[in-house]
Write a protein that holds these residues in place. Structure first.
Motif, PDB file in Angstrom:
ATOM      1  N   SER A   1       0.752  -1.276   0.097  1.00 40.47           N
ATOM      2  CA  SER A   1       0.040   0.333  -0.062  1.00 40.47           C
ATOM      3  C   SER A   1       0.801   1.385  -0.066  1.00 40.47           C
ATOM      4  N   MET A   2       2.000   1.177   1.085  1.00 38.71           N
ATOM      5  CA  MET A   2       2.713   2.369   1.001  1.00 38.71           C
ATOM      6  C   MET A   2       3.495   2.703  -0.432  1.00 38.71           C
TER       7      MET A   2
ATOM      8  N   VAL B   1      -7.044   4.600   2.015  1.00 40.86           N
ATOM      9  CA  VAL B   1      -8.129   4.810   1.199  1.00 40.86           C
ATOM     10  C   VAL B   1      -8.111   4.397  -0.327  1.00 40.86           C
ATOM     11  N   THR B   2      -6.894   5.131  -0.756  1.00 39.08           N
ATOM     12  CA  THR B   2      -6.557   5.123  -2.210  1.00 39.08           C
ATOM     13  C   THR B   2      -6.233   3.643  -2.500  1.00 39.08           C
TER      14      THR B   2
ATOM     15  N   GLN C   1     -14.345  10.126   2.177  1.00 37.46           N
ATOM     16  CA  GLN C   1     -13.652  10.618   3.351  1.00 37.46           C
ATOM     17  C   GLN C   1     -13.213   9.742   4.426  1.00 37.46           C
ATOM     18  N   ALA C   2     -12.020  10.007   4.932  1.00 36.71           N
ATOM     19  CA  ALA C   2     -11.838   9.162   6.248  1.00 36.71           C
ATOM     20  C   ALA C   2     -11.021   9.943   7.195  1.00 36.71           C
TER      21      ALA C   2
ATOM     22  N   ASN D   1      -4.785  13.986  14.100  1.00 35.40           N
ATOM     23  CA  ASN D   1      -5.578  13.667  13.520  1.00 35.40           C
ATOM     24  C   ASN D   1      -6.083  14.550  12.201  1.00 35.40           C
ATOM     25  N   LYS D   2      -6.691  13.955  11.023  1.00 39.67           N
ATOM     26  CA  LYS D   2      -7.016  14.444   9.984  1.00 39.67           C
ATOM     27  C   LYS D   2      -8.230  13.795   9.212  1.00 39.67           C
ATOM     28  N   VAL D   3      -8.877  14.638   8.741  1.00 42.49           N
ATOM     29  CA  VAL D   3     -10.043  14.050   7.870  1.00 42.49           C
ATOM     30  C   VAL D   3      -9.300  14.274   6.356  1.00 42.49           C
ATOM     31  N   GLU D   4      -9.358  13.240   5.663  1.00 43.15           N
ATOM     32  CA  GLU D   4      -9.072  13.164   4.290  1.00 43.15           C
ATOM     33  C   GLU D   4      -9.822  12.860   3.418  1.00 43.15           C
ATOM     34  N   MET D   5      -9.783  13.494   2.256  1.00 45.35           N
ATOM     35  CA  MET D   5     -10.905  13.416   1.198  1.00 45.35           C
ATOM     36  C   MET D   5     -10.119  12.747  -0.133  1.00 45.35           C
TER      37      MET D   5
END
Length: 452
Positions: free
Chosen positions: A207-208, A239-240, A258-259, A285-289
């Motif tokens: 994944s990385m 997510v990707t 979003q995660a 913490n972060k919300v990623e789209m």
RNA sequence: GCCGAGAUAGCCUAGCCCGGCCAAGGCGGUAGAUUCGAAAUCUACUGUCCUCACGGACACGGGAGUUCAAAUCUCCCUCUCGGCGCCA
């Protein structure tokens, strides 16, 4: 990863990209040479194999016909072919492995619109928002790291004890503010059509590699001992990679996820006045789209994604600016990138706005085009009968929490050292309007003379 | 963690014991034929790489091995399902 055919056909574009991104540790000519040699070997190997296949099937026929003598002869021929084939194919496999490794280190080519530049000084400010009607600020704005300690809502010292430097406890109203920000952002993006994901936090090396953190940036991430697992550096990774090696349908796209995740980054050697407090920490913490889109729509999606991230700051009524990254400041995987920087008035920095304070990057919106898709095998079928094509991926933070918290603690600060809670967050904090802080705990509190 | 069963093309499935004769068949999709049109039917196409092309090679979860030859035999790994164990 770049397409091998593209590299063959457009070597000059690749060279230009390497120069514009300031990448100097890649020997592009070697890649072209390896590829050339590989193709020659591949052709020779194919021919040999073809010959062997023919001899082999003949052996079957001869044996069935009972012509054992001729069969034995053919077996001998086949054995000779086998030896030659092996040496050719071994060499080809060696070259291909080398080529694969080298290709993983070739960066994405910047989009043609991206300003060419040598350093972050060449980034362009597109616009500035929210400065027309500023709040009344205290004469002297207390930086968040002092205020956080005074209000006893951020405790860095005790986190250093349990974990190490670069980590922090949020306490009481501080923790509540964190949860409120999370809920608020997630709800907002839901309105924008995002489907929530809560991903696994450890991710594997594949994944990385898919999203481009590996192989070049291993030292930025935390690795779990004895496992092929890394602590999530950004939700972009799980997510990707979620749809890795899948073939999506045209009707599935665009996919908008979003995660919220914690993010872990080693940030080696990053200590100094610019990183005091919680602006650069090892866990945040972060919300990623993340968007998965058809190739010819990715630049529309890019503009929309910037707007979707901005909306968080608009609603919180925090002043900010939008920066267009020049080629030198584009990441390894990125074709185009805008940063969103929020205004934090607590610390004077040279490159801050006229109003004082400083800029803090809270979001990075990027279009990777098919670079990640090619690495991770993210494809879709444009028409049912057509073969699968790589999709485009984009992502944007929406937003990184600690720096938004910094901006709130500084910009929403009152004369009496309390902090007004931005209105959209109040429903998530039981209607509370102001952060008033806590009495400190423990013997060290006595030193402050606040307990008898 | 232990025992057992499995993974074949976009999807579903056969082949595996007993190695060799294009990985057979179905579904879905596209185009064409037929039709006033549709349904039905028929035909072709429907994975990756190399090659200007002709063509060739590869592909049966991944890797290694045995063999002149592996979807098929052997070993290792990953994942899925079932049972047992452990557990919030």
């Amino acid at each position: 990863m770049l397409d091998r055919n593209y590299i063959r056909d457009h070597p000059d574009e690749v060279r230009a990209a390497l120069e514009q991104k300031g990448v100097e540790d890649v020997d592009f000519d070697a890649i072209l040479d390896y590829d050339e040699e590989w193709r020659e070997l591949k052709a020779r190997g194919d021919d040999l194999r073809h010959e062997r296949n023919q001899v082999s099937s003949k052996i079957g026929e001869l044996k069935q016909a009972g012509e054992h003598e001729e069969a034995d002869e053919a077996i001998e021929t086949s054995q000779e072919l086998k030896a030659e084939l092996e040496s050719v194919e071994d060499r080809a496999a060696e070259l291909e492995a080398k080529l694969d490794d080298l290709l993983l280190e070739l960066p994405q080519i910047p989009h043609e619109d991206v300003p060419v530049g040598d350093s972050e000084d060449d980034n362009r400010e597109r616009r500035r928002e929210g400065f027309d009607d500023l709040r009344e600020l205290p004469e002297e704005v207390t930086p968040h790291y002092e205020l956080g300690e005074e209000l006893d809502i951020i405790d860095e010292a005790r986190a250093a004890k349990t974990t190490g430097s670069g980590f922090y406890f949020l306490k009481g109203e501080g923790a509540q503010l964190e949860y409120a920000l999370l809920q608020f952002m997630l709800e907002l993006h839901r309105e924008q059509g995002y489907v929530d994901l809560f991903p696994p936090i450890p991710v594997n090396s594949e994944s990385m590699t898919g999203t481009g953190q590996l192989p070049k940036f291993a030292e930025d991430a935390y690795k779990l001992e004895g496992e092929d697992l890394w602590l999530c550096p950004t939700a972009e990774v799980p997510v990707t990679n979620m749809y890795r090696d899948d073939i999506l349908l045209k009707e599935d796209l665009p996919i908008k996820h979003q995660a919220y995740t914690p993010n872990f980054r080693r940030e080696a050697g990053e200590h100094g006045t610019e990183t005091r407090g919680i602006v650069r920490v090892h866990q945040f913490n972060k919300v990623e789209m993340v968007n998965f889109v058809e190739p010819d729509t990715s630049y529309e999606a890019f503009d929309r994604l910037v707007d979707e991230a901005e909306e968080v700051l608009r609603r919180l009524d925090l002043p900010y600016r939008i920066l267009e990254m020049c080629t030198a400041d584009l990441g390894f995987t990125q074709a185009k990138k805008y940063d969103i920087e929020v205004w934090a008035p607590g610390d004077e920095m040279d490159d801050g706005p006229e109003e004082g304070g400083r800029w803090l990057e809270v979001s990075s919106v990027s279009n990777f085009e098919d670079f990640q898709a090619r690495r991770a095998g993210l494809r879709y079928r444009p028409e049912r009968h057509e073969s699968a094509e790589y999709i485009h991926t984009l992502n944007g933070s929406g937003l990184a929490l600690p720096r938004v918290m910094v901006a709130i603690l500084e910009y929403y600060q009152n004369d009496d050292g309390t902090v007004t809670i931005p209105e959209p967050l109040r429903p998530y904090m039981g209607g509370k309007e102001v952060i008033e802080g806590h009495e400190p705990v423990g013997e060290s509190a006595l030193g402050a003379g606040e307990k008898d």
